[in-house]
Design an enzyme around this catalytic site. Structure first.
Site, mmCIF file in Angstrom:
data_model
loop_
_atom_site.group_PDB
_atom_site.id
_atom_site.type_symbol
_atom_site.label_atom_id
_atom_site.label_comp_id
_atom_site.label_asym_id
_atom_site.label_seq_id
_atom_site.Cartn_x
_atom_site.Cartn_y
_atom_site.Cartn_z
ATOM 1 N N GLU A 125 -6.956 -5.713 9.521
ATOM 2 C CA GLU A 125 -5.560 -5.610 9.982
ATOM 3 C C GLU A 125 -5.483 -5.024 11.394
ATOM 4 O O GLU A 125 -4.596 -5.357 12.162
ATOM 5 C CB GLU A 125 -4.770 -4.727 8.996
ATOM 6 N N TYR A 175 0.839 -1.209 0.000
ATOM 7 C CA TYR A 175 0.000 0.000 0.000
ATOM 8 C C TYR A 175 0.882 1.269 0.000
ATOM 9 O O TYR A 175 0.813 2.086 -0.902
ATOM 10 C CB TYR A 175 -0.878 0.089 1.251
HETATM 11 C C1 LIG Z 1 6.701 -1.348 11.327
HETATM 12 C C2 LIG Z 1 5.953 -0.855 10.132
HETATM 13 C C3 LIG Z 1 5.458 -1.782 9.238
HETATM 14 C C4 LIG Z 1 4.761 -1.324 8.095
HETATM 15 N N1 LIG Z 1 4.339 -2.277 7.190
HETATM 16 C C5 LIG Z 1 3.724 -1.862 6.069
HETATM 17 C C6 LIG Z 1 3.347 -2.815 5.070
HETATM 18 O O1 LIG Z 1 3.562 -4.018 5.214
HETATM 19 N N2 LIG Z 1 2.757 -2.354 3.954
HETATM 20 C C7 LIG Z 1 2.478 -1.031 3.757
HETATM 21 O O2 LIG Z 1 1.912 -0.693 2.720
HETATM 22 N N3 LIG Z 1 2.842 -0.096 4.672
HETATM 23 C C8 LIG Z 1 3.451 -0.489 5.819
HETATM 24 N N4 LIG Z 1 3.836 0.444 6.764
HETATM 25 C C9 LIG Z 1 3.624 1.866 6.482
HETATM 26 C C10 LIG Z 1 2.564 2.510 7.364
HETATM 27 O O3 LIG Z 1 1.273 2.106 7.021
HETATM 28 C C11 LIG Z 1 2.763 4.038 7.224
HETATM 29 O O4 LIG Z 1 4.047 4.345 7.734
HETATM 30 C C12 LIG Z 1 1.715 4.809 7.990
HETATM 31 O O5 LIG Z 1 0.454 4.658 7.400
HETATM 32 C C13 LIG Z 1 2.072 6.308 8.081
HETATM 33 O O6 LIG Z 1 2.380 6.826 6.838
HETATM 34 P P1 LIG Z 1 3.729 7.678 6.624
HETATM 35 O O7 LIG Z 1 4.849 6.877 7.150
HETATM 36 O O8 LIG Z 1 3.764 8.072 5.196
HETATM 37 O O9 LIG Z 1 3.576 8.951 7.542
HETATM 38 P P2 LIG Z 1 2.790 10.282 7.187
HETATM 39 O O10 LIG Z 1 1.463 9.917 6.623
HETATM 40 O O11 LIG Z 1 3.670 11.162 6.386
HETATM 41 O O12 LIG Z 1 2.560 10.898 8.618
HETATM 42 C C14 LIG Z 1 3.544 11.707 9.289
HETATM 43 C C15 LIG Z 1 2.906 12.243 10.559
HETATM 44 O O13 LIG Z 1 1.802 13.098 10.242
HETATM 45 C C16 LIG Z 1 0.624 12.681 10.908
HETATM 46 N N5 LIG Z 1 -0.541 12.846 10.071
HETATM 47 C C17 LIG Z 1 -0.656 12.559 8.752
HETATM 48 N N6 LIG Z 1 -1.904 12.828 8.326
HETATM 49 C C18 LIG Z 1 -2.605 13.273 9.392
HETATM 50 C C19 LIG Z 1 -3.959 13.685 9.598
HETATM 51 N N7 LIG Z 1 -4.838 13.690 8.604
HETATM 52 N N8 LIG Z 1 -4.327 14.093 10.847
HETATM 53 C C20 LIG Z 1 -3.433 14.094 11.855
HETATM 54 N N9 LIG Z 1 -2.132 13.710 11.724
HETATM 55 C C21 LIG Z 1 -1.742 13.291 10.521
HETATM 56 C C22 LIG Z 1 0.829 11.178 11.143
HETATM 57 O O14 LIG Z 1 0.032 10.715 12.207
HETATM 58 C C23 LIG Z 1 2.324 11.120 11.459
HETATM 59 O O15 LIG Z 1 2.554 11.461 12.791
HETATM 60 C C24 LIG Z 1 4.539 0.049 7.893
HETATM 61 C C25 LIG Z 1 5.029 0.972 8.816
HETATM 62 C C26 LIG Z 1 5.738 0.534 9.910
HETATM 63 C C27 LIG Z 1 6.271 1.552 10.872
#
Ligand SMILES: Cc1cc2nc3c(=O)[nH]c(=O)nc-3n(C[C@H](O)[C@H](O)[C@H](O)COP(=O)(O)OP(=O)(O)OC[C@H]3O[C@@H](n4cnc5c(N)ncnc54)[C@H](O)[C@@H]3O)c2cc1C
Length: 388
Positions: A243, A127
């Site tokens: 999930e 994703y």
């Molecule tokens: C251990 C681990 C395993 C993972 N495994 C997978 C996997 O198998 N497959 C996959 O596809 N992804 C995976 N992920 C990714 C995970 O789903 C994303 O890291 C997560 O959804 C956050 O996205 P981002 O890292 O782009 O952070 P961002 O979306 O850039 O967020 C940065 C910060 O801004 C805040 N923020 C963003 N939007 C808002 C909002 N609307 N309101 C308030 N605050 C907000 C967030 O809470 C966060 O603190 C994994 C992540 C981790 C850490």
């Protein structure tokens, strides 16, 4: 309302415990950290679980399950997570299979589900992208129709388990002109297809559990499109609810809490045993564990009534991941300087369990959607508040 498990359910719990007593090494400490051969043990256990049809017991019999009640599946997940049994957790069972059952064709169910229930096919979830995490609907990886195939180009990131996966559950943009939620589709992608490359990412605990995955003109047959074209966003949303529904954080947390209580009880220094801060913190964690466990029990109860969990899954995920962080912090503070020792050090209390879980707990409030995102879902879908 009756909070007790039935006699039959308790009997099944004992059966799972007996299985684990037989299959796990005697000195298994419930985490897998530092044990030799955890992968081998995981493979052996997985094939035995598949023989018993326990891997996806709540699935219909025709797809390799036992048609078991969802509460029975919960008991199984709880016992496996409490023991930290390797091989217990799989994305295929937790959300790919359920999504295929909901949205896939009969042919796809016959093609994809047996590999999951036999434990032979490992799935990963494709994703997140560098510019699309919380705002997942902004994803840019393209799937363009060309003859009998989709041609995939783009990049995914944080893909857990990518390197040992046979299949990927991919969300890609199939209509760039449509509003962003309405131009995404979900596809099953064989991870050894030419054009897929991976680069492992190392986390702060020094492990390479996830990777970047690159798609360069990857051809995926059209028959691997799961569900309706351009309706993938809605399927991903449901799969995310599956999930976020787990009991794992609480079951594993109960084991850690028990170990911490033992540590205090057996501590030679009476001032530690009687320390009010120590006692209060452990008591707080015990209260949270009791509350969280009941929150998690609600999900299979809903499923048993035919209700697909929604914001309730976010409540469980939010509380469970933040509980895990509080518990790890309590443990690390309690163990003092020794708590920071890594697994493998002869001086590390609890085989370094706390050092590892303290580092790993940090990412639990990010994976599967951050705490902020969960609060947003609870506020809007749960409480009916307008979007912020
Ligand atoms: C251990 C681990 C395993 C993972 N495994 C997978 C996997 O198998 N497959 C996959 O596809 N992804 C995976 N992920 C990714 C995970 O789903 C994303 O890291 C997560 O959804 C956050 O996205 P981002 O890292 O782009 O952070 P961002 O979306 O850039 O967020 C940065 C910060 O801004 C805040 N923020 C963003 N939007 C808002 C909002 N609307 N309101 C308030 N605050 C907000 C967030 O809470 C966060 O603190 C994994 C992540 C981790 C850490």
């Amino acid at each position: 309302m009756d909070f007790r498990f039935s006699e039959e359910q308790e009997k099944f719990r004992e059966e799972v415990r007996e299985f684990l007593r037989q299959e796990l090494p005697k000195d298994w400490d419930g985490t897998g950290y530092g044990e030799e051969g955890a992968t081998d043990i995981g493979q052996r256990i997985t094939s035995k679980l598949a023989e018993r049809k326990w891997l996806a017991m709540a699935w219909p019999q025709e797809y390799g399950g036992l048609n078991a009640p969802h509460m029975q599946q919960l008991i199984y997940n709880e016992e496996m997570s409490y023991q930290g049994a390797p091989g217990a957790y799989s994305m295929g069972v937790a959300w790919v299979g359920p999504a295929v059952m909901l949205y896939g064709t009969e042919e796809q169910k016959q093609r994809f589900l047996p590999g999951i229930t036999s434990g032979q096919d490992v799935w990963c979830t494709l994703y997140s992208e560098p510019e699309a995490g919380s705002d997942l609907a902004s994803l840019q990886t393209r799937a363009v129709q060309d003859g009998d195939d989709f041609v995939i180009n783009g990049q995914k990131i944080w893909t857990s388990g990518a390197q040992r996966s046979h299949w990927g559950w991919l969300a890609a943009r199939t209509d760039p002109e449509a509003p962003k939620h309405k131009g995404i589709s979900t596809l099953a992608v064989k991870m050894d297809t030419p054009g897929i490359t991976m680069r492992p990412l190392i986390n702060m605990a020094g492990q390479s559990g996830f990777s970047e995955v690159f798609f360069d003109n990857v051809r995926v047959p059209k028959e691997n499109l799961v569900g309706e074209l351009n309706r993938g966003w809605y399927q991903v949303a449901v799969a995310l609810d599956f999930e976020r529904s787990g009991i794992q954080a609480y079951a594993g947390g109960r084991r850690t809490l028990e170990r911490l209580v033992e540590f205090v009880q057996e501590h030679p220094d009476e001032t530690v045993r009687r320390n009010p801060t120590v006692r209060n913190r452990l008591a707080d964690r015990a209260v949270e564990l009791a509350a969280g466990t009941n929150i998690a029990y609600r999900i299979p109860w809903m499923q048993s009534k035919g209700i697909i969990p929604n914001y309730e899954a976010s409540i469980s995920k939010l509380f469970g991941s933040e509980f895990g962080q509080r518990l790890a912090l309590t443990g690390i503070q309690l163990l003092g300087m020794y708590g920071g020792l890594e697994p493998g050090s002869k001086y590390a209390p609890m085989k370094g369990r706390l050092e590892r879980s303290y580092l790993q707990a940090v990412s639990s409030t990010i994976a599967a959607g951050t705490s902020e995102v969960q609060r947003g879902i609870i506020a809007t879908r749960g409480l009916g508040l307008p979007r912020g």
